[in-house]
Write a protein that holds these residues in place. Structure first.
Motif, mmCIF file in Angstrom:
data_model
loop_
_atom_site.group_PDB
_atom_site.id
_atom_site.type_symbol
_atom_site.label_atom_id
_atom_site.label_comp_id
_atom_site.label_asym_id
_atom_site.label_seq_id
_atom_site.Cartn_x
_atom_site.Cartn_y
_atom_site.Cartn_z
ATOM 1 N N ASP A 132 44.556 76.757 27.330
ATOM 2 C CA ASP A 132 45.910 77.057 27.811
ATOM 3 C C ASP A 132 46.705 75.772 28.015
ATOM 4 N N VAL A 133 46.069 74.781 28.616
ATOM 5 C CA VAL A 133 46.737 73.495 28.857
ATOM 6 C C VAL A 133 47.019 72.808 27.524
ATOM 7 N N LYS A 134 46.057 72.850 26.612
ATOM 8 C CA LYS A 134 46.242 72.225 25.299
ATOM 9 C C LYS A 134 47.391 72.873 24.537
ATOM 10 N N ASN A 135 47.447 74.199 24.528
ATOM 11 C CA ASN A 135 48.528 74.899 23.830
ATOM 12 C C ASN A 135 49.881 74.548 24.418
ATOM 13 N N ALA A 136 49.956 74.452 25.740
ATOM 14 C CA ALA A 136 51.215 74.069 26.378
ATOM 15 C C ALA A 136 51.578 72.627 26.019
ATOM 16 N N GLY A 144 52.814 72.506 22.531
ATOM 17 C CA GLY A 144 54.076 73.221 22.417
ATOM 18 C C GLY A 144 55.273 72.448 22.930
ATOM 19 N N LEU A 145 55.038 71.321 23.595
ATOM 20 C CA LEU A 145 56.142 70.542 24.159
ATOM 21 C C LEU A 145 56.924 69.766 23.110
ATOM 22 N N GLY A 146 56.354 69.573 21.964
ATOM 23 C CA GLY A 146 57.064 68.852 20.921
ATOM 24 C C GLY A 146 56.260 68.817 19.654
ATOM 25 N N PHE A 148 46.232 64.960 22.947
ATOM 26 C CA PHE A 148 45.722 65.758 24.073
ATOM 27 C C PHE A 148 44.333 65.271 24.458
ATOM 28 N N ASP A 149 43.468 65.116 23.472
ATOM 29 C CA ASP A 149 42.094 64.685 23.742
ATOM 30 C C ASP A 149 42.052 63.309 24.399
ATOM 31 N N SER A 150 42.872 62.379 23.925
ATOM 32 C CA SER A 150 42.883 61.040 24.532
ATOM 33 C C SER A 150 43.488 61.096 25.929
ATOM 34 N N GLY A 151 44.449 61.994 26.152
ATOM 35 C CA GLY A 151 45.021 62.166 27.483
ATOM 36 C C GLY A 151 44.015 62.733 28.462
#
Length: 78
Positions: free
Chosen positions: A29-33, A36-38, A46-49
């Motif tokens: 859910d967090v990854k999809n959001a 989806g931000l840009g 996402f993975d590095s974050g």
């Protein structure tokens, strides 16, 4: 996007999804959001974050869930 910027975005997304300190959210859910931000955001960012946020103890990973720490909550609330 630098890993630190991605990590802050992840914390902000979790807080935006009403996840409080010491609570969990589904990683997908967090990854999809996040994605989806840009359209310029990549799964690798996402993975590095996530890795950076775990290293900083802003979040922890438990199976397919992300747990927001108190510090991560404060970062995501700003």
């Amino acid at each position: 996007m630098q890993p630190s910027e991605s990590a802050v975005a992840i914390c902000k997304i979790m807080v935006g999804h009403r996840i409080k300190a010491d609570e969990m959210g589904l990683r997908d859910d967090v990854k999809n959001a996040f994605l989806g931000l840009g359209s310029e955001r990549a799964p690798e960012e996402f993975d590095s974050g996530v890795a950076y946020a775990v290293e900083q103890e802003w979040i922890s990973e438990e199976s397919n869930r992300l747990k927001l720490s108190r510090t991560g909550f404060l970062i995501g609330s700003n």
